[in-house]
Design a protein around this motif. Structure first.
Motif, PDB file in Angstrom:
ATOM      1  N   PHE A   2      -2.013  -1.102   9.091  1.00 40.86           N
ATOM      2  CA  PHE A   2      -0.778  -1.599   8.493  1.00 40.86           C
ATOM      3  C   PHE A   2       0.417  -0.924   9.154  1.00 40.86           C
ATOM      4  CE2 PHE A   2       1.604  -3.848   5.547  1.00 40.86           C
ATOM      5  CZ  PHE A   2       2.565  -3.053   4.984  1.00 40.86           C
ATOM      6  N   SER A 320     -12.428  -7.444   1.676  1.00 37.24           N
ATOM      7  CA  SER A 320     -11.424  -7.616   2.728  1.00 37.24           C
ATOM      8  C   SER A 320     -11.444  -6.367   3.598  1.00 37.24           C
ATOM      9  CB  SER A 320     -10.024  -7.826   2.127  1.00 37.24           C
ATOM     10  OG  SER A 320      -9.580  -6.646   1.480  1.00 37.24           O
ATOM     11  N   GLU A 323      -7.444  -1.004   5.156  1.00 40.73           N
ATOM     12  CA  GLU A 323      -6.179  -0.816   5.861  1.00 40.73           C
ATOM     13  C   GLU A 323      -5.863   0.666   5.973  1.00 40.73           C
ATOM     14  OE1 GLU A 323      -4.133  -2.935   7.325  1.00 40.73           O
ATOM     15  OE2 GLU A 323      -5.364  -4.693   6.820  1.00 40.73           O
ATOM     16  N   ARG A 351       3.026  -2.273   0.013  1.00 44.85           N
ATOM     17  CA  ARG A 351       2.752  -3.371   0.943  1.00 44.85           C
ATOM     18  C   ARG A 351       1.313  -3.328   1.453  1.00 44.85           C
ATOM     19  NH1 ARG A 351       8.030  -2.147   2.552  1.00 44.85           N
ATOM     20  NH2 ARG A 351       7.379  -1.069   4.457  1.00 44.85           N
ATOM     21  N   GLY A 352       0.775  -2.120   1.612  1.00 47.87           N
ATOM     22  CA  GLY A 352      -0.619  -2.009   2.010  1.00 47.87           C
ATOM     23  C   GLY A 352      -1.563  -2.564   0.952  1.00 47.87           C
ATOM     24  N   GLU A 354      -0.746  -4.821  -1.319  1.00 39.44           N
ATOM     25  CA  GLU A 354      -0.538  -6.278  -1.323  1.00 39.44           C
ATOM     26  C   GLU A 354      -1.332  -6.958  -0.210  1.00 39.44           C
ATOM     27  OE1 GLU A 354       3.993  -6.608  -3.177  1.00 39.44           O
ATOM     28  OE2 GLU A 354       3.715  -6.352  -1.008  1.00 39.44           O
ATOM     29  N   LYS A 355      -1.399  -6.306   0.955  1.00 36.34           N
ATOM     30  CA  LYS A 355      -2.106  -6.920   2.072  1.00 36.34           C
ATOM     31  C   LYS A 355      -3.601  -7.020   1.814  1.00 36.34           C
ATOM     32  CE  LYS A 355      -2.801  -6.802   7.048  1.00 36.34           C
ATOM     33  NZ  LYS A 355      -2.540  -6.127   8.354  1.00 36.34           N
ATOM     34  N   SER A 358      -4.186  -9.622  -0.796  1.00 32.18           N
ATOM     35  CA  SER A 358      -3.553 -10.924  -0.548  1.00 32.18           C
ATOM     36  C   SER A 358      -2.547 -11.274  -1.645  1.00 32.18           C
ATOM     37  CB  SER A 358      -4.611 -12.033  -0.433  1.00 32.18           C
ATOM     38  OG  SER A 358      -5.474 -11.778   0.654  1.00 32.18           O
ATOM     39  N   TRP A 362       1.708 -11.634   1.408  1.00 29.83           N
ATOM     40  CA  TRP A 362       0.418 -11.812   2.070  1.00 29.83           C
ATOM     41  C   TRP A 362      -0.423 -12.877   1.372  1.00 29.83           C
ATOM     42  CZ3 TRP A 362       0.239  -9.175   6.515  1.00 29.83           C
ATOM     43  CH2 TRP A 362       1.055  -8.053   6.643  1.00 29.83           C
TER      44      TRP A 362
END
Length: 363
Positions: A2, A320, A323, A351-352, A354-355, A358, A362
Motif C-alpha cells: 500500500f 484477499s 497489505e 486506507r489500508g 479499506e483496501k 474493498s 476500493w
C-alpha cells in the motif's frame, strides 16, 4: 504494498483547563510514562543483580540524554552506571567483553543509528559467540536505545533497524509499546543469557499508560517472543509494533464507526522471534490482514510476516491479499511536511484496511 500518499496533517488537540485536568485526575487510574517504566525496570534489575551495570554516553551525570537513567548514578555509583566518551565502537566492545566475563551489561546508545559505529561488536562478537564457542560462552547483554524517526532529526538519525537486527541469528529483538511492554520485556532481556536488542521509540518516552500492581511488581516480566492482542476483532488483523500501534488503534475506531468493521490489533512486541502462532491464529480468525511499520518497504518486518503467512496453512484462510503499510522508500526528510508524508499515520492505516476489505474508494 500500500503506497503512502497523504497531504493533510492533524489539527492539534484543544487543551483542557487546569480545573478539568484536576477533576479527571481525581478518578483516573494510576498511570506511568514509558520513560519512567524503563527507568524503574533498570533500577530494579541493578538492585536485584550486582552483575548488571549500565554504560553509555551521558547515562550517569546527565541522567541520560532522554532522562531514562535519572537517579541511577546517585543510587548505584559510577562503577554500576558508567559515562563513556563518544565512541560507540569502544564502549560497545567493552560491554561485550564484560559479558564474555560473566557480567550483564546494559549498553545504551543515544540513538540506535549510532550503533552502526559498533555493528561489528554487536553482530560478529555478541550475536555469534555462543554458537562459535559450541554453547560454552553465553553473552548476557542488552543493547538498547531509541530507534526509528523522532521529530526533525533527518535521515542519519531516523532509521528503523528492526529488520536489520531481526535478520541476524543469535540476536533477540524486542520493540516495546506500552509501560507494560517496556518493563516486562526489558527485565526479561536483562535476565536473558542471550544478546537482546531493545528498540525503543523516543516519541513514546513521554506517553503515559495505565499501570497496576502486577505491572509495577519487581518480579513482572513478559516472555520474549509473545505477542499481545491489544484489541479483539473479527474482520481484519493489524500487525504492528511500538508507536505505530497508536495509529492502528485510532484507525480501528474509525473503521468501526464508519463501516461497522471490527479490527483486531496485534502488538508484536518481539521482532525476533516473531510470535507466529499468534499471527496465524489471528489471520485464520479474520481472513484479512495488514502490517504497519515505519521501516522501509524492502525486506522489512511486514515482508517477513507476509512470507510466513504465505508459507503456512493460514494462507488458505485469506480472502484477499495482505497489505504492507510502511515508511517511504527514501532517506527520512528533514522538512516536517515531508517527514510527516514519509511515515504511516492513522489515515494511512484506514486506507489500508479499506483496501483489503474493498471498502470506500476500493469498493
Amino acid at each position: 504494498m500500500f503506497s503512502i500518499k497523504r497531504a493533510l496533517t492533524k489539527a492539534p488537540a484543544v487543551g483542557q483547563s487546569f480545573r478539568a485536568l484536576a477533576t479527571a485526575a481525581a478518578g483516573a487510574p494510576k498511570t506511568m510514562t514509558v520513560r519512567d517504566g524503563i527507568n524503574k525496570a533498570m533500577e530494579e534489575e541493578l538492585e536485584r543483580d550486582p552483575d548488571v551495570f549500565l554504560m553509555g554516553e551521558e547515562v550517569a551525570q546527565y541522567n541520560g540524554a532522554y532522562k531514562i537513567s535519572r537517579g541511577l548514578l546517585d543510587k548505584f555509583g559510577p562503577k554500576r552506571v558508567v559515562d563513556t566518551p563518544i565512541t560507540e565502537m569502544g564502549f560497545t566492545g567493552l560491554c561485550v567483553g564484560a559479558a564474555f566475563s560473566g557480567l550483564k551489561p546494559i549498553c545504551e546508545f543515544m540513538t540506535m543509528n549510532f550503533a552502526m559505529q559498533a555493528i561489528d561488536q554487536i553482530i560478529n562478537s555478541a550475536a555469534k559467540t555462543y554458537y562459535m564457542s559450541g554453547g560454552k560462552l553465553p553473552v548476557n547483554i542488552v543493547f538498547r536505545g531509541p530507534n526509528g524517526a523522532a521529530a526533525g532529526v533527518a535521515a542519519q538519525h531516523s532509521q528503523d533497524y528492526s529488520a536489520w537486527y531481526g535478520a541476524i541469528p543469535g540476536l533477540k529483538v524486542i520493540s516495546p509499546y506500552s509501560v507494560s511492554d517496556a518493563r516486562g520485556l526489558l527485565k526479561s532481556a536483562i535476565r536473558d543469557p542471550n544478546p537482546v536488542v531493545c528498540l525503543e521509540n523516543e516519541l513514546l518516552y513521554g506517553q503515559s499508560f495505565p499501570v497496576d500492581e502486577k505491572i509495577l511488581s519487581p518480579d513482572y516480566t513478559i516472555p520474549i517472543g509473545e505477542a499481545e492482542i491489544l484489541r479483539e476483532g473479527k474482520d481484519v488483523s493489524i500487525f504492528s509494533y511500538t508507536r505505530n500501534l497508536n495509529f492502528c488503534l485510532e484507525a480501528a475506531d474509525i473503521v468501526r464507526d464508519k463501516y461497522g468493521v471490527e479490527a483486531e490489533v496485534i502488538n508484536l512486541r518481539s521482532i525476533k522471534p516473531l510470535d507466529l502462532p499468534a499471527i496465524f491464529k489471528s489471520v485464520i480468525k479474520t481472513h484479512h490482514a495488514i502490517t504497519v511499520e515505519s521501516g522501509f518497504a524492502s525486506f522489512g518486518v511486514g515482508s517477513e510476516i507476509v512470507a510466513q503467512v504465505m508459507e503456512s496453512s493460514a494462507f488458505d484462510y485469506l480472502d484477499s491479499p495482505m497489505e504492507r503499510i510502511t515508511g517511504c522508500e527514501t532517506p527520512t526528510p528533514y522538512a516536517k511536511s515531508l517527514e510527516d508524508f514519509a511515515f504511516p499515520d492513522t489515515p494511512t492505516v484506514v486506507r489500508g484496511i479499506e483496501k483489503v476489505l474493498s471498502l470506500g474508494a476500493w469498493a
